[in-house]
Design a protein around this motif. Structure first.
Motif, mmCIF file in Angstrom:
data_model
loop_
_atom_site.group_PDB
_atom_site.id
_atom_site.type_symbol
_atom_site.label_atom_id
_atom_site.label_comp_id
_atom_site.label_asym_id
_atom_site.label_seq_id
_atom_site.Cartn_x
_atom_site.Cartn_y
_atom_site.Cartn_z
ATOM 1 N N ASP A 4 40.705 33.466 43.406
ATOM 2 C CA ASP A 4 41.384 33.275 42.565
ATOM 3 C C ASP A 4 42.486 31.267 42.390
ATOM 4 O O ASP A 4 42.072 30.914 44.038
ATOM 5 N N VAL A 34 37.883 35.558 29.385
ATOM 6 C CA VAL A 34 37.333 36.140 30.068
ATOM 7 C C VAL A 34 35.258 36.686 30.551
ATOM 8 O O VAL A 34 35.148 36.694 28.634
ATOM 9 N N VAL A 36 32.372 39.135 31.667
ATOM 10 C CA VAL A 36 32.050 40.108 32.506
ATOM 11 C C VAL A 36 30.443 40.188 32.359
ATOM 12 O O VAL A 36 29.788 40.289 31.151
ATOM 13 N N ALA A 50 33.666 39.915 37.102
ATOM 14 C CA ALA A 50 34.343 39.824 36.067
ATOM 15 C C ALA A 50 34.964 38.186 36.342
ATOM 16 O O ALA A 50 35.280 37.882 37.908
ATOM 17 N N VAL A 52 38.302 35.702 34.404
ATOM 18 C CA VAL A 52 38.777 35.230 33.587
ATOM 19 C C VAL A 52 39.982 33.501 34.164
ATOM 20 O O VAL A 52 39.876 33.611 34.594
ATOM 21 N N TRP A 65 39.821 32.917 37.671
ATOM 22 C CA TRP A 65 39.766 34.290 38.823
ATOM 23 C C TRP A 65 38.419 35.030 38.417
ATOM 24 O O TRP A 65 38.236 34.415 37.941
ATOM 25 N N TYR A 66 38.017 34.912 39.963
ATOM 26 C CA TYR A 66 36.493 35.383 39.966
ATOM 27 C C TYR A 66 36.765 36.682 41.236
ATOM 28 O O TYR A 66 37.126 36.714 41.883
ATOM 29 N N THR A 67 35.671 37.911 40.496
ATOM 30 C CA THR A 67 35.222 38.903 41.078
ATOM 31 C C THR A 67 34.285 39.467 41.265
ATOM 32 O O THR A 67 33.475 39.838 39.642
ATOM 33 N N ASP A 100 44.956 42.920 40.019
ATOM 34 C CA ASP A 100 44.563 41.981 39.601
ATOM 35 C C ASP A 100 44.149 41.509 38.808
ATOM 36 O O ASP A 100 44.519 40.356 38.015
ATOM 37 N N PHE A 101 43.427 42.364 37.982
ATOM 38 C CA PHE A 101 42.521 41.788 36.218
ATOM 39 C C PHE A 101 43.761 42.346 35.515
ATOM 40 O O PHE A 101 43.605 41.136 34.728
ATOM 41 N N ARG A 104 45.965 39.566 34.931
ATOM 42 C CA ARG A 104 45.405 38.066 34.433
ATOM 43 C C ARG A 104 45.456 38.180 32.983
ATOM 44 O O ARG A 104 45.351 37.499 32.237
ATOM 45 N N ILE A 122 35.685 46.671 29.984
ATOM 46 C CA ILE A 122 36.470 46.414 30.038
ATOM 47 C C ILE A 122 38.100 47.623 30.380
ATOM 48 O O ILE A 122 38.383 48.466 31.239
#
Length: 334
Positions: A4, A34, A36, A50, A52, A65-67, A100-101, A104, A122
């Motif tokens: 983040d 975005v 994914v 993913a 954003v 942000w990334y995860t 969290d997603f 954003r 999504i």
């Protein structure tokens, strides 16, 4: 793995000429660019990562942000996204990153390259988690490039990036793809604003009903079922002859050819299953033989909507169609 980064610096200096002009009053207040990466393309495929990039109303970067995400199944085409079962074993489940997603995405237009795909994946993940994705509009950068008539050899992300001199470092890595797209979207947004172009915004219909296929052994966290990257399933042919077009205000009749366009609140495949069970023929396109088109966004300008208008095919929304499914007339006897 979560990343983040807030208060990010602009990706490149803003063009002063755009700032000097009046920004179109009807443009959105913010964007969520975005990307994914997924286990595949089918209905039951899952998100494995993913990213954003949040942009303000004029395209300035606010944060990113990334995860990674544990898909609870085989990760699919690792040769594309590079995420193996071992890498994803300790990643959070989608339900654990959903809040969290959502934070954003909230109150922003979702921007993606081939946005219908990212949005579909999504919305399905949120439906599986028993939540609703907070997205009401999306913008496809392919559609925007076409609207601006950009001189691109094709509509791949790398071609759009090359047009604006954006360097891609890790193709098919969600964070880098989102960065590249954000850098390419910003000048496109400024050109559109400068020319007073209407942005190609489409309404998003969040999924409110979802039904998963039976889970396979080993689908718990850390275990992966041997699944394949498969095409969409095929249904058996409708056993009834086509009785013709639906008459507005009337009833559906077994054998009618029904096509769907755009987002639906019930998962599309589930809605199609109900139509098939009622004795209807689900068509993948609209022709002169189509009895009815179901869409929640008749102003979207899709090819199906355009053909329905040209052929005079009746058009109704999902709610009306769901009511009609409760009492479908039997096929006429020969």
């Amino acid at each position: 793995m979560l990343e983040d980064h807030t208060a990010a610096a602009p990706l490149f200096p803003a063009q002063q000429t755009a700032a000097a002009r009046t920004w179109p009053s009807g443009y959105p207040d913010g964007y969520a660019v975005v990307d994914v990466e997924t286990t595949g393309l089918a209905r039951d495929d899952r998100i494995v990562s993913a990213a954003v990039y949040r942009l303000d109303a004029r395209g300035e970067v606010e944060d990113h942000w990334y995860t990674t995400v544990n898909p609870q199944r085989d990760p699919g085409p690792t040769w594309i996204h590079g995420l193996t079962s071992e890498v994803l074993a300790d990643a959070p489940l989608f339900g654990e990153i959903a809040e969290d997603f959502a934070e954003r995405l909230k109150d922003r237009v979702l921007v993606a390259h081939n946005a219908v795909f990212d949005w579909t994946m999504i919305s399905r993940e949120y439906a599986r988690a028993g939540r609703v994705a907070p997205v009401r509009q999306r913008l496809c950068t392919i559609a925007l490039a076409k609207q601006l008539d950009l001189p691109l050899p094709n509509h791949k992300l790398e071609s759009l990036a090359a047009h604006y001199g954006v360097q891609q470092r890790r193709a098919h890595h969600a964070l880098d793809d989102a960065r590249v797209l954000a850098e390419a979207f910003r000048p496109s947004l400024r050109i559109a604003a400068h020319q007073g172009v209407r942005l190609p915004l489409l309404a998003c219909q969040p999924l409110t009903e979802w039904s998963d296929a039976p889970s396979s052994p080993g689908s718990a966290r850390g275990g992966y079922a041997p699944r394949t990257w498969r095409p969409a399933r095929r249904r058996p042919a409708c056993p009834y002859p086509n009785p013709g077009r639906y008459s507005p205000g009337g009833t559906l009749v077994q054998g009618m050819r029904v096509a769907f366009s755009g987002d639906t609140s019930v998962d599309r495949e589930l809605l199609e299953d109900r139509a098939v069970e009622a004795g209807l023929h689900v068509a993948t396109s609209v022709s002169r033989l189509t009895s009815l088109l179901v869409t929640n966004d008749p102003e979207a300008g899709t090819s199906k909507v355009g053909k329905a208008l040209a052929f005079g095919t009746p058009v109704i929304d999902e709610t009306a169609f769901s009511h009609l499914l409760r009492d479908v007339a039997p096929a006429p006897t020969r």
